[in-house]
Design a protein around this motif. Sequence first.
Motif, PDB file in Angstrom:
ATOM      1  N   VAL A  57       0.868  -1.179   0.000  1.00 32.58           N
ATOM      2  CA  VAL A  57       0.000   0.000   0.000  1.00 32.58           C
ATOM      3  C   VAL A  57       0.904   1.228   0.000  1.00 32.58           C
ATOM      4  O   VAL A  57       1.450   1.616   1.031  1.00 32.58           O
ATOM      5  CB  VAL A  57      -0.941   0.028   1.219  1.00 32.58           C
ATOM      6  N   MET A  58       1.074   1.820  -1.157  1.00 32.36           N
ATOM      7  CA  MET A  58       1.901   3.019  -1.275  1.00 32.36           C
ATOM      8  C   MET A  58       1.086   4.251  -0.889  1.00 32.36           C
ATOM      9  O   MET A  58      -0.145   4.218  -0.829  1.00 32.36           O
ATOM     10  CB  MET A  58       2.418   3.172  -2.706  1.00 32.36           C
ATOM     11  N   LYS A  59       1.785   5.356  -0.633  1.00 33.54           N
ATOM     12  CA  LYS A  59       1.098   6.597  -0.280  1.00 33.54           C
ATOM     13  C   LYS A  59       0.082   6.989  -1.348  1.00 33.54           C
ATOM     14  O   LYS A  59      -1.016   7.462  -1.031  1.00 33.54           O
ATOM     15  CB  LYS A  59       2.110   7.728  -0.093  1.00 33.54           C
ATOM     16  N   ALA A  85      -1.641  16.232   5.934  1.00 31.25           N
ATOM     17  CA  ALA A  85      -1.233  15.249   6.940  1.00 31.25           C
ATOM     18  C   ALA A  85      -1.993  13.943   6.712  1.00 31.25           C
ATOM     19  O   ALA A  85      -3.185  13.938   6.393  1.00 31.25           O
ATOM     20  CB  ALA A  85      -1.502  15.775   8.342  1.00 31.25           C
ATOM     21  N   VAL A  86      -1.286  12.837   6.870  1.00 34.04           N
ATOM     22  CA  VAL A  86      -1.894  11.513   6.721  1.00 34.04           C
ATOM     23  C   VAL A  86      -1.737  10.771   8.038  1.00 34.04           C
ATOM     24  O   VAL A  86      -0.645  10.742   8.624  1.00 34.04           O
ATOM     25  CB  VAL A  86      -1.235  10.714   5.592  1.00 34.04           C
ATOM     26  N   THR A  87      -2.841  10.188   8.513  1.00 31.13           N
ATOM     27  CA  THR A  87      -2.781   9.392   9.736  1.00 31.13           C
ATOM     28  C   THR A  87      -3.293   7.986   9.465  1.00 31.13           C
ATOM     29  O   THR A  87      -4.095   7.753   8.558  1.00 31.13           O
ATOM     30  CB  THR A  87      -3.631  10.014  10.871  1.00 31.13           C
ATOM     31  N   VAL A  88      -2.807   7.059  10.270  1.00 31.63           N
ATOM     32  CA  VAL A  88      -3.349   5.703  10.319  1.00 31.63           C
ATOM     33  C   VAL A  88      -3.813   5.484  11.753  1.00 31.63           C
ATOM     34  O   VAL A  88      -3.028   5.535  12.690  1.00 31.63           O
ATOM     35  CB  VAL A  88      -2.317   4.643   9.880  1.00 31.63           C
ATOM     36  N   ASP A  89      -5.131   5.276  11.892  1.00 35.23           N
ATOM     37  CA  ASP A  89      -5.748   5.202  13.219  1.00 35.23           C
ATOM     38  C   ASP A  89      -5.316   6.378  14.103  1.00 35.23           C
ATOM     39  O   ASP A  89      -5.045   6.206  15.301  1.00 35.23           O
ATOM     40  CB  ASP A  89      -5.436   3.873  13.893  1.00 35.23           C
ATOM     41  N   THR A 123       7.134   9.400   7.422  1.00 33.61           N
ATOM     42  CA  THR A 123       7.918   9.075   6.226  1.00 33.61           C
ATOM     43  C   THR A 123       7.202   7.968   5.456  1.00 33.61           C
ATOM     44  O   THR A 123       6.814   6.954   6.049  1.00 33.61           O
ATOM     45  CB  THR A 123       9.337   8.599   6.591  1.00 33.61           C
ATOM     46  N   PHE A 124       7.055   8.173   4.148  1.00 35.87           N
ATOM     47  CA  PHE A 124       6.325   7.231   3.311  1.00 35.87           C
ATOM     48  C   PHE A 124       7.264   6.469   2.367  1.00 35.87           C
ATOM     49  O   PHE A 124       8.353   6.928   2.034  1.00 35.87           O
ATOM     50  CB  PHE A 124       5.307   7.971   2.434  1.00 35.87           C
ATOM     51  N   ASP A 125       6.753   5.329   1.920  1.00 38.49           N
ATOM     52  CA  ASP A 125       7.247   4.648   0.727  1.00 38.49           C
ATOM     53  C   ASP A 125       8.744   4.316   0.761  1.00 38.49           C
ATOM     54  O   ASP A 125       9.479   4.553  -0.200  1.00 38.49           O
ATOM     55  CB  ASP A 125       6.946   5.487  -0.517  1.00 38.49           C
ATOM     56  N   ILE A 126       9.208   3.753   1.885  1.00 40.03           N
ATOM     57  CA  ILE A 126      10.574   3.220   1.919  1.00 40.03           C
ATOM     58  C   ILE A 126      10.479   1.787   1.395  1.00 40.03           C
ATOM     59  O   ILE A 126       9.973   0.895   2.073  1.00 40.03           O
ATOM     60  CB  ILE A 126      11.147   3.244   3.346  1.00 40.03           C
ATOM     61  N   VAL A 133       6.901  -2.529   1.508  1.00 45.50           N
ATOM     62  CA  VAL A 133       7.161  -1.112   1.720  1.00 45.50           C
ATOM     63  C   VAL A 133       6.999  -0.792   3.207  1.00 45.50           C
ATOM     64  O   VAL A 133       6.211  -1.439   3.919  1.00 45.50           O
ATOM     65  CB  VAL A 133       6.203  -0.240   0.864  1.00 45.50           C
ATOM     66  N   VAL A 134       7.752   0.204   3.663  1.00 45.95           N
ATOM     67  CA  VAL A 134       7.702   0.648   5.057  1.00 45.95           C
ATOM     68  C   VAL A 134       7.253   2.103   5.095  1.00 45.95           C
ATOM     69  O   VAL A 134       7.731   2.935   4.314  1.00 45.95           O
ATOM     70  CB  VAL A 134       9.087   0.522   5.737  1.00 45.95           C
TER      71      VAL A 134
END
Length: 300
Positions: A90-92, A120-124, A130-133, A139-140
């Motif tokens: 799941v990429m940004k 801003a992006v949140t998960v729960d 930092t996205f998409d490592i 992906v991390v």
Amino acid sequence: MIALLTVLSCVNFALSGNLVQVLQEQRLTTLVSLVQKAGLADALLGGTFTVFAPTNQAFEKLPAATLAYLSNNTQALADILKYHVVPGTVMKSAASNELQVASLSGNKIRFNIYPFNNMAVTVDGVKVSTFDITASNGVVHIIDSVMIPPVGDIVTQLNDNFDFTTLVSKVVQSGLATALKGDNLTVFAPNNAAFAKLGAAAVQKLENDPNMLRGTYIDNVLLYHVIPHTVYSAGLFNRERIRTLDTNAEPLQVSISSGSVYLNLYSRVTEADVSATNGAIHVIDHVMVPDRYYLNLVVG
């Protein structure tokens, strides 16, 4: 030129390493240690996954007793860690507001995107820093707090907490319990002390509302605390006006001062970002009353 770019792309992919190696490269030492302790390192190499990776500082924010419990209970630790892992990539770019994705723990993780807060992006409710490592098998995304799986929907969590017995009784009386089980909701929940501040006379009026079936008092006072989408604190900003489910869609005014969040200037958020399976709960210390009812309900 195209051939060169292809070669460079392949070299970059080859150097990215697997998920466990990428976590190590990012110096997420606490997470890596706990993954190994829970016996999940091999599992992370057995497929393609998206990992929402808390920083070392994120784990330090946990209460010491919670971290000690997780460190000594490998099953509970594994359940928490699995909640941070989603099968597939799941990429940004694939994230959208209110998107829910199933984690390895079985619980769903909710994405929220806030355009007015620098996207801003949140998960729960936890901010993604930092996205998409990319890794060779997934992906991390790095997050700034540890996510705790919700233990139920909004009504269930309020009902299971003795601090909200007055609120729950009013929700039941007004017949709104089913509505509060809908998805993508935010409740600013007054605790028992907040209702006590409202005053016995005003609470009595709520309980004996002669027009209750028409929603004159109790329905709209309660719905004035409900937002028809999920809003975590990362999505709030000073002077924001949030539309409510009150019949007139009367908005709440957000004020942020010295790190505290206030609604309508007087109701302070005392506990933020309690995740539920169908949205979020924020605890507040005053009951809020729509302007059109204030004189009759509170003053009169």
